[in-house]
Motif scaffolding. Structure first.
Motif, PDB file in Angstrom:
ATOM      1  N   LYS A 191       0.856  -1.183   0.000  1.00  0.00           N
ATOM      2  CA  LYS A 191       0.000   0.000   0.000  1.00  0.00           C
ATOM      3  C   LYS A 191       0.898   1.240   0.000  1.00  0.00           C
ATOM      4  CE  LYS A 191      -1.553  -1.487   3.943  1.00  0.00           C
ATOM      5  NZ  LYS A 191      -2.340  -1.651   5.203  1.00  0.00           N
ATOM      6  N   PRO A 192       0.370   2.422  -0.320  1.00  0.00           N
ATOM      7  CA  PRO A 192       1.185   3.642  -0.248  1.00  0.00           C
ATOM      8  C   PRO A 192       1.751   3.845   1.158  1.00  0.00           C
ATOM      9  CG  PRO A 192      -0.861   4.065  -1.436  1.00  0.00           C
ATOM     10  CD  PRO A 192      -0.983   2.683  -0.842  1.00  0.00           C
ATOM     11  N   VAL A 210       7.234   0.766  -0.282  1.00  0.00           N
ATOM     12  CA  VAL A 210       8.378   1.534   0.218  1.00  0.00           C
ATOM     13  C   VAL A 210       9.124   0.814   1.342  1.00  0.00           C
ATOM     14  CG1 VAL A 210       9.123   3.684   1.286  1.00  0.00           C
ATOM     15  CG2 VAL A 210       7.454   3.744  -0.572  1.00  0.00           C
ATOM     16  N   PRO A 211       8.478   0.445   2.453  1.00  0.00           N
ATOM     17  CA  PRO A 211       9.225  -0.267   3.497  1.00  0.00           C
ATOM     18  C   PRO A 211       9.742  -1.630   3.025  1.00  0.00           C
ATOM     19  CG  PRO A 211       7.224   0.678   4.400  1.00  0.00           C
ATOM     20  CD  PRO A 211       7.118   0.774   2.907  1.00  0.00           C
ATOM     21  N   CYS A 245       1.631 -11.322  -3.048  1.00  0.00           N
ATOM     22  CA  CYS A 245       1.263 -10.190  -3.898  1.00  0.00           C
ATOM     23  C   CYS A 245      -0.072 -10.484  -4.584  1.00  0.00           C
ATOM     24  CB  CYS A 245       2.361  -9.938  -4.932  1.00  0.00           C
ATOM     25  SG  CYS A 245       2.011  -8.543  -6.001  1.00  0.00           S
ATOM     26  N   HIS A 246      -1.103  -9.702  -4.255  1.00  0.00           N
ATOM     27  CA  HIS A 246      -2.451  -9.986  -4.748  1.00  0.00           C
ATOM     28  C   HIS A 246      -2.779  -9.278  -6.060  1.00  0.00           C
ATOM     29  CE1 HIS A 246      -3.194 -11.971  -0.970  1.00  0.00           C
ATOM     30  NE2 HIS A 246      -2.975 -10.872  -0.284  1.00  0.00           N
ATOM     31  N   PRO A 294      -2.040  -1.396  -4.734  1.00  0.00           N
ATOM     32  CA  PRO A 294      -2.236  -1.602  -3.297  1.00  0.00           C
ATOM     33  C   PRO A 294      -3.358  -2.585  -3.002  1.00  0.00           C
ATOM     34  CG  PRO A 294      -3.030   0.557  -3.961  1.00  0.00           C
ATOM     35  CD  PRO A 294      -2.303  -0.013  -5.139  1.00  0.00           C
ATOM     36  N   HIS A 295      -3.221  -3.304  -1.912  1.00  0.00           N
ATOM     37  CA  HIS A 295      -4.296  -4.180  -1.457  1.00  0.00           C
ATOM     38  C   HIS A 295      -4.332  -4.144   0.056  1.00  0.00           C
ATOM     39  CE1 HIS A 295      -1.291  -7.228  -0.334  1.00  0.00           C
ATOM     40  NE2 HIS A 295      -0.742  -7.058  -1.504  1.00  0.00           N
TER      41      HIS A 295
END
Length: 309
Positions: free
Chosen positions: A137-138, A193-194, A238-239, A307-308
């Protein structure tokens, strides 16, 4: 004691430069040769291979393959039920496997694990740090818990396992360390990002440790390192993958990825990507170009994840 004459110092510098250039050329030629003529796969019969995150996905698939090749598998997972399933599958196929429950983020638990495995099974000769998580996600939607868990499992878990199992490898000057990084550890991927940071860190840990051991007074030449950088493997982490060119950056099935990983370890490759051509595209092309080029290429490829959750 008088200072050495300048001519002697100059000669020494010239000698070091020439010697370094010769070594560099030799290593480049050797790398090209090994790229063209693949090294023969080593026999893993009798090796004791510890795999974290062995209760499902890539960890399970790699464990099954190494077991078929005659290795003793030490399956480690925080999920005892899934881990036991992997062990049962190996034993059903006449392989040898042992199940251990452990949280790789708990340093004390990891060191206790090392003591138990050494006493009950023997010295681990191949360590595969596979356990990992991948929230998507962002950045501003990541919770503190998600960020800490990602760094604890994906980064600190590697470090604790290394600190626990590396000493015995160094004592015997024999061992192989395998780490699961990612293509997200080679190039930036939005919504991760992380996760990207953790996978860049894994590659940094592996490269720096290899360099650090070269400077040790004791001989550590018997230790090998393999870093795996998959794109997206169909393990359920990863969806919502996306890519414009599915043949180049396709979702890889677990059986194909596991075969590639086992082959890379047996051939003692230093670093690979899955698919393999991504490694050369990213590391040897994009890294040499300005950062805006990376953004343009990423936009053109349309690769990444939506994102999910």
């Amino acid at each position: 004691m008088a200072d050495e004459p300048q001519i002697i110092i100059a000669c020494r510098v010239v000698y070091d430069v020439i010697s370094t250039l010769v070594r560099l050329i030799f290593e480049i030629i050797l790398a090209v040769y090994n790229w063209i003529v693949a090294p023969a796969p080593k026999d893993v019969t009798g090796e004791i291979i510890l795999i974290t995150g062995a209760g499902h996905g890539m960890g399970r698939e790699v464990a099954l393959r190494f077991a078929k090749l005659g290795a003793t598998i030490v399956c480690v997972d925080i999920n005892p039920a899934g881990n036991q399933e992997t062990v049962d599958m190996i034993k059903k196929a006449k392989g040898v496997a042992h199940s251990y429950e452990a949280d790789v983020t708990d340093r004390a638990a990891v060191f206790k694990l090392a003591e138990r495995v050494t006493m009950e099974v023997g010295d681990v000769t191949i360590l595969m740090n596979n356990a990992g998580i991948m929230p998507c996600k962002p950045l501003l939607r990541w919770s503190e818990k998600e960020i800490r868990s990602t760094m604890d499992i994906n980064v600190n878990g590697n470090l604790w396992m290394l600190q626990a199992f590396l000493p015995s490898m160094l004592e015997r000057n024999y061992g192989h360390i395998v780490a699961m990084s990612s293509v997200a550890g080679l190039m930036p991927v939005p919504n991760l990002v992380p996760y990207c940071g953790s996978k860049y860190a894994v590659r940094g840990i592996m490269d720096t440790l290899a360099l650090e051991l070269q400077s040790e007074k004791r001989d550590a030449s018997g230790l090998k390192f393999t870093t795996i950088c998959p794109y997206i493997v169909n393990t359920g982490l990863c969806h919502k993958p996306k890519t414009r060119f599915k043949s180049l950056m396709k979702v890889v099935e677990t059986d194909v990825a596991a075969d590639t990983i086992v082959d890379a370890v047996r051939r003692e490759y230093r670093e690979i990507s899955i698919p393999g051509d991504l490694h050369y595209l990213i590391r040897y092309l994009l890294w040499t170009l300005p950062f805006p080029v990376t953004s343009i290429v990423n936009e053109f490829l349309g690769a990444g994840v939506d994102p999910h959750d």
